[in-house]
Design a protein around this motif. Structure first.
Motif, PDB file in Angstrom:
ATOM      1  N   SER A 151       0.840  -1.263  -0.060  1.00  0.00           N
ATOM      2  CA  SER A 151       0.142   0.141  -0.013  1.00  0.00           C
ATOM      3  C   SER A 151       0.940   1.214  -0.143  1.00  0.00           C
ATOM      4  O   SER A 151       1.865   1.224   0.818  1.00  0.00           O
ATOM      5  N   VAL A 152       0.368   2.077  -0.719  1.00  0.00           N
ATOM      6  CA  VAL A 152       1.024   3.461  -0.881  1.00  0.00           C
ATOM      7  C   VAL A 152       0.118   4.584  -0.697  1.00  0.00           C
ATOM      8  O   VAL A 152      -1.096   4.322  -1.199  1.00  0.00           O
ATOM      9  N   TYR A 153       0.336   5.575   0.392  1.00  0.00           N
ATOM     10  CA  TYR A 153      -0.483   6.519   0.463  1.00  0.00           C
ATOM     11  C   TYR A 153      -0.009   8.051  -0.053  1.00  0.00           C
ATOM     12  O   TYR A 153       1.417   8.102   0.472  1.00  0.00           O
ATOM     13  N   TRP A 154      -0.624   8.993  -0.271  1.00  0.00           N
ATOM     14  CA  TRP A 154      -0.185  10.396  -0.398  1.00  0.00           C
ATOM     15  C   TRP A 154      -0.907  11.189   0.376  1.00  0.00           C
ATOM     16  O   TRP A 154      -2.087  11.081   0.501  1.00  0.00           O
ATOM     17  N   TYR A 155      -0.134  12.143   1.025  1.00  0.00           N
ATOM     18  CA  TYR A 155      -0.590  13.099   1.815  1.00  0.00           C
ATOM     19  C   TYR A 155      -0.128  14.486   1.307  1.00  0.00           C
ATOM     20  O   TYR A 155       1.124  14.639   1.152  1.00  0.00           O
ATOM     21  N   GLN A 156      -0.788  15.901   1.677  1.00  0.00           N
ATOM     22  CA  GLN A 156      -0.560  16.964   1.364  1.00  0.00           C
ATOM     23  C   GLN A 156      -0.397  17.868   2.824  1.00  0.00           C
ATOM     24  O   GLN A 156      -1.441  17.557   3.456  1.00  0.00           O
ATOM     25  N   GLN A 157       0.621  18.478   3.096  1.00  0.00           N
ATOM     26  CA  GLN A 157       0.825  19.072   4.440  1.00  0.00           C
ATOM     27  C   GLN A 157       0.977  20.548   4.103  1.00  0.00           C
ATOM     28  O   GLN A 157       2.078  20.990   3.801  1.00  0.00           O
ATOM     29  N   SER A 158       0.001  21.464   4.528  1.00  0.00           N
ATOM     30  CA  SER A 158       0.246  22.682   4.341  1.00  0.00           C
ATOM     31  C   SER A 158      -0.115  23.441   5.464  1.00  0.00           C
ATOM     32  O   SER A 158      -0.759  22.707   6.444  1.00  0.00           O
ATOM     33  N   LEU A 159       0.496  24.665   5.681  1.00  0.00           N
ATOM     34  CA  LEU A 159       0.325  25.447   6.886  1.00  0.00           C
ATOM     35  C   LEU A 159      -1.410  25.680   7.431  1.00  0.00           C
ATOM     36  O   LEU A 159      -1.676  25.486   8.583  1.00  0.00           O
ATOM     37  N   ASP A 160      -2.044  25.824   6.167  1.00  0.00           N
ATOM     38  CA  ASP A 160      -3.584  26.221   6.452  1.00  0.00           C
ATOM     39  C   ASP A 160      -4.410  24.929   6.547  1.00  0.00           C
ATOM     40  O   ASP A 160      -5.391  25.064   7.316  1.00  0.00           O
ATOM     41  N   GLN A 161      -4.106  23.844   6.176  1.00  0.00           N
ATOM     42  CA  GLN A 161      -4.887  22.749   6.142  1.00  0.00           C
ATOM     43  C   GLN A 161      -4.450  21.691   6.723  1.00  0.00           C
ATOM     44  O   GLN A 161      -5.078  20.543   7.055  1.00  0.00           O
ATOM     45  N   GLY A 162      -3.337  21.683   7.361  1.00  0.00           N
ATOM     46  CA  GLY A 162      -2.758  20.235   8.068  1.00  0.00           C
ATOM     47  C   GLY A 162      -2.448  19.363   7.321  1.00  0.00           C
ATOM     48  O   GLY A 162      -2.019  19.518   5.898  1.00  0.00           O
ATOM     49  N   LEU A 163      -2.232  18.146   7.757  1.00  0.00           N
ATOM     50  CA  LEU A 163      -2.250  16.901   7.122  1.00  0.00           C
ATOM     51  C   LEU A 163      -3.174  16.484   6.396  1.00  0.00           C
ATOM     52  O   LEU A 163      -4.065  15.887   7.025  1.00  0.00           O
ATOM     53  N   GLN A 164      -3.374  16.343   4.894  1.00  0.00           N
ATOM     54  CA  GLN A 164      -4.566  15.976   4.635  1.00  0.00           C
ATOM     55  C   GLN A 164      -4.372  14.560   3.571  1.00  0.00           C
ATOM     56  O   GLN A 164      -3.329  14.521   2.710  1.00  0.00           O
ATOM     57  N   PHE A 165      -5.082  13.726   3.885  1.00  0.00           N
ATOM     58  CA  PHE A 165      -5.014  12.480   2.941  1.00  0.00           C
ATOM     59  C   PHE A 165      -5.612  12.628   1.561  1.00  0.00           C
ATOM     60  O   PHE A 165      -6.429  13.104   1.322  1.00  0.00           O
TER      61      PHE A 165
END
Lengths: 115, 113
Positions: free
Chosen positions: A31-45
């Motif tokens: 399994s591979v997961y991608w996340y986006q981490q930005s200052l205003d949104q936090g860690l988003q799956f």
């Protein structure tokens, strides 16, 4: 070192452009997961792939797409980039289909800057 | 739907003092709960996890957390803070049948010498 590798470490590009982020999971993880981490949104799956197939989708924009190849590495494609896409993008891997019980192992991330 | 709330985006403690980072969750099914730590310019690393069984979970680096179903909480503690504990801490929840982790917004821990 988690065993998950991500390239490149840093990426600077312009609005409207397209980029590809690459992830190699730990040996044996399917399994591979991608996340986006930005200052205003936090860690988003964003999205999960298991053994080449898409298994779960989170808050992934239509401008973004991903795939997992037969050798299990994964690529996240970001197109028509906007300033707001600037963020840290993490890849994580886990052995099985469900991450609920098994921990996810995170890569060091790719820092994307859109100018 | 599941969600995680971390109270306090920034916490400062003196070296040697108790560390308490708060996490509350909402879940319609029995949750699996995790704490991850992120050191500067690094990826996330698992500190500890609760799946089933004993509600007091011990993790790495002297951290522990207690699952309290009645309070829907999973607070992270460490009896004595060390300078090396300065980092960002994330609480996460997952269903026992799901594939997604839901992360809190993170708590930045500063340790004052």
């Amino acid at each position: 070192d988690s065993g998950v590798t991500q390239t490149p470490k840093h990426l600077i590009t312009a609005t409207g452009q397209r980029v590809t982020l690459r992830c190699s999971p730990r040996s044996g993880d399917l399994s591979v997961y991608w996340y986006q981490q930005s200052l205003d949104q936090g860690l988003q799956f964003l999205i999960q792939y298991y053994n080449g197939e898409e298994r779960a989708k989170g808050n992934i924009l239509e401008r973004f797409s991903a795939q997992q190849f037969p050798d299990l590495h994964s690529e996240l494609n970001l197109s028509s980039l906007e300033l707001g896409d600037s963020a840290l993008y993490f890849c994580a891997s886990s052995p099985g289909l469900s991450s609920s019980y098994n921990e996810q192992f995170f890569g060091p991330g790719t820092r994307l800057t859109v100018l | 739907a599941q969600s995680v709330t971390q109270l306090g985006s920034h916490v400062s403690v003196s070296e040697g003092a108790l560390v308490l980072l708060r996490c509350n969750y909402s879940s319609s099914v029995p949750p699996y709960l995790f704490w991850y730590v992120q050191y500067p310019n690094q990826g996330l690393q698992l500190l500890l996890k609760y799946t089933t069984g004993a509600t007091l979970v011990k993790g790495i680096n002297g951290f522990e957390a207690e699952f309290k179903k009645s309070e829907t909480s999973f607070h992270l503690t460490k009896p004595s803070a060390h300078m090396s504990d300065a980092a960002e801490y994330f609480c996460a929840v997952s269903e026992n049948t799901g594939n997604q982790f839901y992360f809190g917004t993170g708590t930045s821990l500063t340790v004052i010498p």
